[in-house]
Design a protein around this motif. Structure first.
Motif, PDB file in Angstrom:
ATOM      1  N   LYS A 295       0.823  -1.061  -0.013  1.00 45.02           N
ATOM      2  CA  LYS A 295      -0.194  -0.056   0.108  1.00 45.02           C
ATOM      3  C   LYS A 295       0.929   1.232   0.017  1.00 45.02           C
ATOM      4  CE  LYS A 295      -3.805  -2.293   2.561  1.00 45.02           C
ATOM      5  NZ  LYS A 295      -4.644  -2.221   3.636  1.00 45.02           N
ATOM      6  N   ASP A 298       5.882   3.243  -4.054  1.00 46.44           N
ATOM      7  CA  ASP A 298       5.795   4.091  -5.071  1.00 46.44           C
ATOM      8  C   ASP A 298       6.312   3.679  -6.083  1.00 46.44           C
ATOM      9  OD1 ASP A 298       8.252   4.245  -3.848  1.00 46.44           O
ATOM     10  OD2 ASP A 298       8.309   6.673  -3.363  1.00 46.44           O
ATOM     11  N   ARG A 347      -2.920   0.572  -6.432  1.00 43.48           N
ATOM     12  CA  ARG A 347      -1.835   1.402  -6.314  1.00 43.48           C
ATOM     13  C   ARG A 347      -1.161   1.610  -7.728  1.00 43.48           C
ATOM     14  NH1 ARG A 347      -0.165   5.076  -2.951  1.00 43.48           N
ATOM     15  NH2 ARG A 347       2.115   5.125  -2.780  1.00 43.48           N
ATOM     16  N   ARG A 350      -3.167   4.382  -9.367  1.00 45.91           N
ATOM     17  CA  ARG A 350      -3.148   5.672  -8.564  1.00 45.91           C
ATOM     18  C   ARG A 350      -1.686   6.253  -8.905  1.00 45.91           C
ATOM     19  NH1 ARG A 350      -3.733   5.313  -2.325  1.00 45.91           N
ATOM     20  NH2 ARG A 350      -5.860   4.892  -3.140  1.00 45.91           N
ATOM     21  N   GLU A 356      -1.787  10.957  -6.577  1.00 45.47           N
ATOM     22  CA  GLU A 356      -0.953  10.138  -5.216  1.00 45.47           C
ATOM     23  C   GLU A 356      -1.728  10.822  -3.933  1.00 45.47           C
ATOM     24  OE1 GLU A 356       0.575   7.685  -2.467  1.00 45.47           O
ATOM     25  OE2 GLU A 356       0.463   7.422  -4.719  1.00 45.47           O
TER      26      GLU A 356
END
Length: 956
Positions: A295, A298, A347, A350, A356
């Protein structure tokens, strides 16, 4: 007459020429010229030969008569070359320790064999050149060994190495902050991070920047060649160093054959990630930590690698042909994989969209936040620092600091009076001295916070202040002398709209919840259809809804829970055998009903029981947990009996009347029954400390919270405390007395952050002399960025570490560290390091082949596994000291720092430079490194900027 004469000459000449041509033919003139040339050339040749012979005779006569005799060296040299070569004797002793010399000789032999001999024997069979190179290498190693023995390595390992790592981490942290401030998502972030990193480095180092060495392979090879040549100049005899051919060979072997491959391996992120996983291989990956990493990731590459592997496993599970009980297990695994894939997809989408979400900002706008009571905030280190920051912003810090100071005064006064009573029983009288100290402390509190001169002053009822002043002037101070005013100050902070009520609406409150792991992430809430949003039927809608020690949610989310232990079994995990209880949980709300299973050990029940009985004292007389059993506790009959007793415990706990009597209990119970790894509120070490400092904990709650939050990893040292209980108690009392008899000034947040300084200055008073305290405090400062936060937390951590180190090792800790450094540099350890180097480069005596670069997906999954294990190995007690969010960010920052090979090279070269500076202190290596790095582009740009900023001031 002259004209007639010239005409007659030309006439007779012409006549002669005509007659010559008629007589001898037209080619006679060419023959005549040829004869003349032959005559002249012959004369010259005869003259040259005659002159040479005469000159040689003359020079020989002159040599014997005027010049000295010629040297016989050349003939002798020729004669020696014609003779058979004699074998060169080489002394195999290098360091004076046979266990080191043997593997070192093998390294030399393998290096010459694989880097020189394979091509040299195609040119010559003469081995004298090879022996000369070997002799030169051995001589250099002998000199290197002699220098090493004379060097004191303790400052290098305990100060320089730690300072350099801290500096590297600080540069990385500042580079990340600078990129975040720019907020440019279009550029390549990895490349931009590297450029920004070296920008910050040159601003911090001032005189050196290593960007060329770390980013350009050609410049890196040149740097290593120059460095090796300098080392050969220091270590070799002048005669051997002047031999250019041999010097170049040795230089290339050291730089390209040994140092460059070693540095490349040490700076490879994938190698570091594998090493991290190997270092903590005994720790099992936790599902909750793994999902947190997914989660928070990045990196799209990581998410895609995890998703592909989950899809592969999903395909395999669906292809299995199973029946019976295995079907439920397979279904649960499939549900888990589906959830992982869905989280990865969400994720990735996004990140690709660039939208973000900041969880803190999102939660601040979302509206539904947990409510943490003020009395809980005041006794929790993490929560208190955020409330302290808010009170400073609103100008109410004097009220909070007064409350904290009174707490400290009460502890000190109670302790001193107890000591006074015990001494009076023993016939010792120091009544006046003790009362004088207490009176001075009480007057100090009064003058700083309540008197007319206090600035800022605590605004409270003047009658109470006057009454307190009267008591101080005419009566002996007691521990309860400030209680009335403290109670009023607490009520003021609780009810005044400027303080606690407004704090709950401030972003600092949201960040506090994030640090306490009590902040929900709305972006992962369940969908209406509920597909894929559960793991084994358990809701997983929060990042980490942990309600440790502080928990309360809005009343409209009251939970109705029913649970019972449906099964029990015995598990074996890495040689540890324990019983596991399967709990079936039913959760009912107004609109839905859910069911899931969770698994708990007896130790989980025991920790949960300790937690709730501390929070709700009335439960201690009602709830009785089944006792422990040391032997035969895995017997089937015993497990069935314990299952029955634990079931009775659960039913009593979930009784509606019990829940009604303690409304906040429901949320602790839900946290315990939720299907996730149970996060223990206390470790074994913390329980030992509870019993050890129990009197202090009861009287000073915020100090006790820090004491009972000591990490499990240091628990082994506490076994040494049993012989020093009395001394430790006295020391703790003295520490607290000294800290609270000296009434602290209002603790303002410091903003003097040395952003552009190396981590080399003294950290704090009385810290540099304590090696472990200095190392731990420095690392915590840089890893968790404590200097950015208020100094109250940092001082508490420093005091806690001091007490811990003193309790564990006493005053001998520095001596133990020096002994450990001596052990690290002992012949046995050095020999072991040389053997590991030999086996890594020449396994089984054969030069190791270049390891092919692993597939990108495998490397990405290794990164995820490394981050998961790092988060899993972090003790919960650390989160309780500095906050869950700060802990998580600090650990991930350190991990992310190692994911860039250029930055890793910079750290390796810094360590190497400090090593050589320590080994050769008289050879001015710092100036040498500045010159070797002087071609840095970043350094040149920095000097230009510096010159441009200084020029206007010089003109003025």
């Amino acid at each position: 007459s002259c004209l007639q004469t010239s005409l007659s000459i030309w006439g007779w000449g012409s006549l002669g020429l005509v007659l010559f041509l008629v007589t001898f033919g037209p080619f006679a003139i060419f023959y005549f010229a040829f004869y003349i040339l032959c005559f002249v050339g012959g004369g010259l040749v005869v003259t040259l030969l005659f002159g040479k012979s005469n000159s040689e005779k003359y020079l020989e006569q002159c040599e014997h008569s005027f010049l000295p005799c010629t040297s016989v060296g050349i003939p002798k040299c020729i004669e020696e070359m014609k003779r058979e070569a004699r074998p060169i004797k080489i002394d195999r002793r290098l360091t004076g320790a046979n266990i080191i010399d043997e593997p070192l000789q093998q390294v030399i032999q393998f290096s010459l064999r694989d880097y020189v001999q394979y091509w040299y024997y195609t040119l010559s069979d003469d081995e004298s050149f090879l022996l000369e190179i070997r002799q030169a290498l051995q001589y250099a190693l002998v000199q290197f060994s002699a220098r090493s023995k004379e060097t004191d390595w303790q400052p290098y390992f305990t100060t320089r190495l730690v300072d350099d790592f801290g500096t590297h981490l600080r540069v990385f942290r500042k580079a990340q902050q600078r990129i975040a401030e720019k907020g440019d998502q279009m550029k390549d972030q990895a490349e931009e991070l590297v450029d920004t990193f070296f920008e910050v480095e040159v601003e911090m180092e001032k005189e050196v920047c290593r960007d060329l060495v770390c980013t350009s392979p050609k410049d890196e090879e040149g740097f290593l060649r120059d460095l090796c040549e300098v080392l050969l100049y220091i270590l070799l005899p002048p005669g051997d160093f002047q031999n250019k051919i041999m010097r170049y060979f040795v230089r290339e072997i050291l730089s390209r054959g040994i140092l460059l491959p070693l540095i490349n391996q040490l700076s490879d992120p994938d190698y570091i990630n594998q090493y991290v996983i190997w270092m903590i291989r005994d720790s099992n990956c936790n599902y909750e930590a793994f999902m947190n990493i997914i989660k928070l990731s990045d990196n799209i590459g990581e998410l895609e690698a995890v998703k592909d592997k989950a899809s592969e496993e999903l395909q395999y599970l669906r292809s299995l042909d199973t029946a019976g009980d295995d079907i439920n297990t397979i279904k649960n695994q499939i549900n888990s994989l589906l959830y992982v894939i869905k989280v990865c997809d969400s994720r990735i989408q996004r990140l690709q969209s660039g939208k973000e979400i900041d969880t803190v900002k999102l939660a601040a706008n979302f509206g539904k936040l947990c409510t943490v009571p003020l009395d809980h905030i005041l006794v929790d280190n993490v929560a208190l620092q955020f409330f302290m920051d808010y009170m400073q912003q609103t100008g109410g810090q004097a009220h909070l600091f007064f409350w904290m100071t009174v707490e400290g005064y009460r502890v000190t006064a109670q302790q001193q009076l107890e000591v006074l009573q015990s001494r009076q029983k023993d016939g010792k009288h120091q009544t006046n001295q003790t009362k004088g100290l207490l009176r001075a402390a009480a007057f100090g509190v009064y003058e700083q916070y309540l008197s007319e001169k206090a600035s800022p002053r605590v605004n409270i009822d003047d009658n109470l202040v006057a009454k307190l002043a009267e008591t101080l002037n005419h009566e002996d101070p007691t521990p309860e002398i400030f209680d009335d005013i403290q109670r009023k100050v607490y009520e003021l902070m609780l009810r005044d709209e400027r303080f606690y009520p407004s704090f709950k609406q401030n972003v600092l409150y949201v960040r506090m919840l994030a640090e306490l792991d009590m902040l929900k992430d709305p972006s992962f809430r369940g969908s209406d259809d509920g597909e894929g949003e559960s793991f084994n039927g358990s809701p997983t809608g929060s990042i980490n809804l942990s309600l440790d020690d502080l928990s309360s949610v809005p009343s409209d989310e009251t939970l109705q829970l029913h649970a019972y232990i449906s099964d029990t079994g015995v598990c074996n995990d890495h040689g540890k055998t324990y019983a596991l209880y399967a709990i079936t949980v039913h959760r009912r709300s107004a609109n839905s009903e859910e069911m899931w299973k969770t698994y708990r050990r007896y130790s989980d029940f025991h920790d949960f029981h300790m937690r709730i009985t501390e929070q709700f004292e009335n439960l201690a007389n009602i709830l009785k947990l089944p006792g422990k059993k040391t032997f035969n506790n895995m017997d089937r009959e015993f497990l069935e009996k314990r299952k029955k007793d634990l079931n009775a415990y659960l039913q009593l706990l979930l009784n509606p009347e019990m829940m009604k009597s303690s409304p906040a209990l429901a949320h602790y119970v839900y946290d315990f029954l939720e299907n996730k790894a149970y996060s223990k509120g206390k470790g074994d070490f913390a329980r030992k400390m509870d019993t050890f400092v129990n009197p202090l904990r009861n009287s000073m709650r915020n100090v006790s919270n820090a004491v009972k939050s000591i990490p499990d990893s240091l628990a082994e040292g506490m076994t040494k405390m049993s012989d020093n209980m009395g001394k430790m108690s006295e020391r703790l009392g003295q520490d607290i007395k000294q800290s609270f008899f000296k009434v602290p000034p209002l603790m303002q947040k410091t903003y003097s952050d040395p952003d552009h300084c190396r981590v080399a200055a003294p950290i704090d008073d009385n810290v540099d002399d304590n090696i472990p305290l200095r190392v731990m405090l420095l690392l915590m400062d840089e890893v968790f960025d404590l200097k950015e936060r208020n100094q109250w937390l940092r001082r508490n951590i420093k005091n806690l570490l001091q007490q811990l180190i003193r309790a564990t090792y006493g005053d001998t800790i520095n001596r133990k560290i020096v002994d450990h450094v001596d052990w690290m540099t002992s012949p046995e350890q050095v020999a072991d390091a040389v053997k590991r180097f030999r086996d890594a480069f020449w396994p089984n005596g054969i030069l190791a082949e270049t390891v092919p670069r692993r597939d990108k997906a495998i490397r990405m999954r290794t990164r995820v596994a490394g981050k998961t294990k790092l988060l899993e190995v972090m003790p919960d007690e650390l989160k309780h000291i500095i906050g869950a969010e700060t802990t998580r960010k600090g650990i991930l920052r350190v991990f992310e720092m190692f994911q860039h090979s250029q930055l890793n090279k910079r750290m390796v070269y810094v360590f190497l430079e400090r090593f050589l500076e320590t080994l050769f202190p008289q050879n001015k290596f710092p100036e040498l490194f500045n010159k070797l790095h002087s071609r840095s582009k970043q350094m040149q740009r920095y000097k230009q900027r510096l010159h441009s900023t200084q020029a206007p001031s010089l003109q003025k």
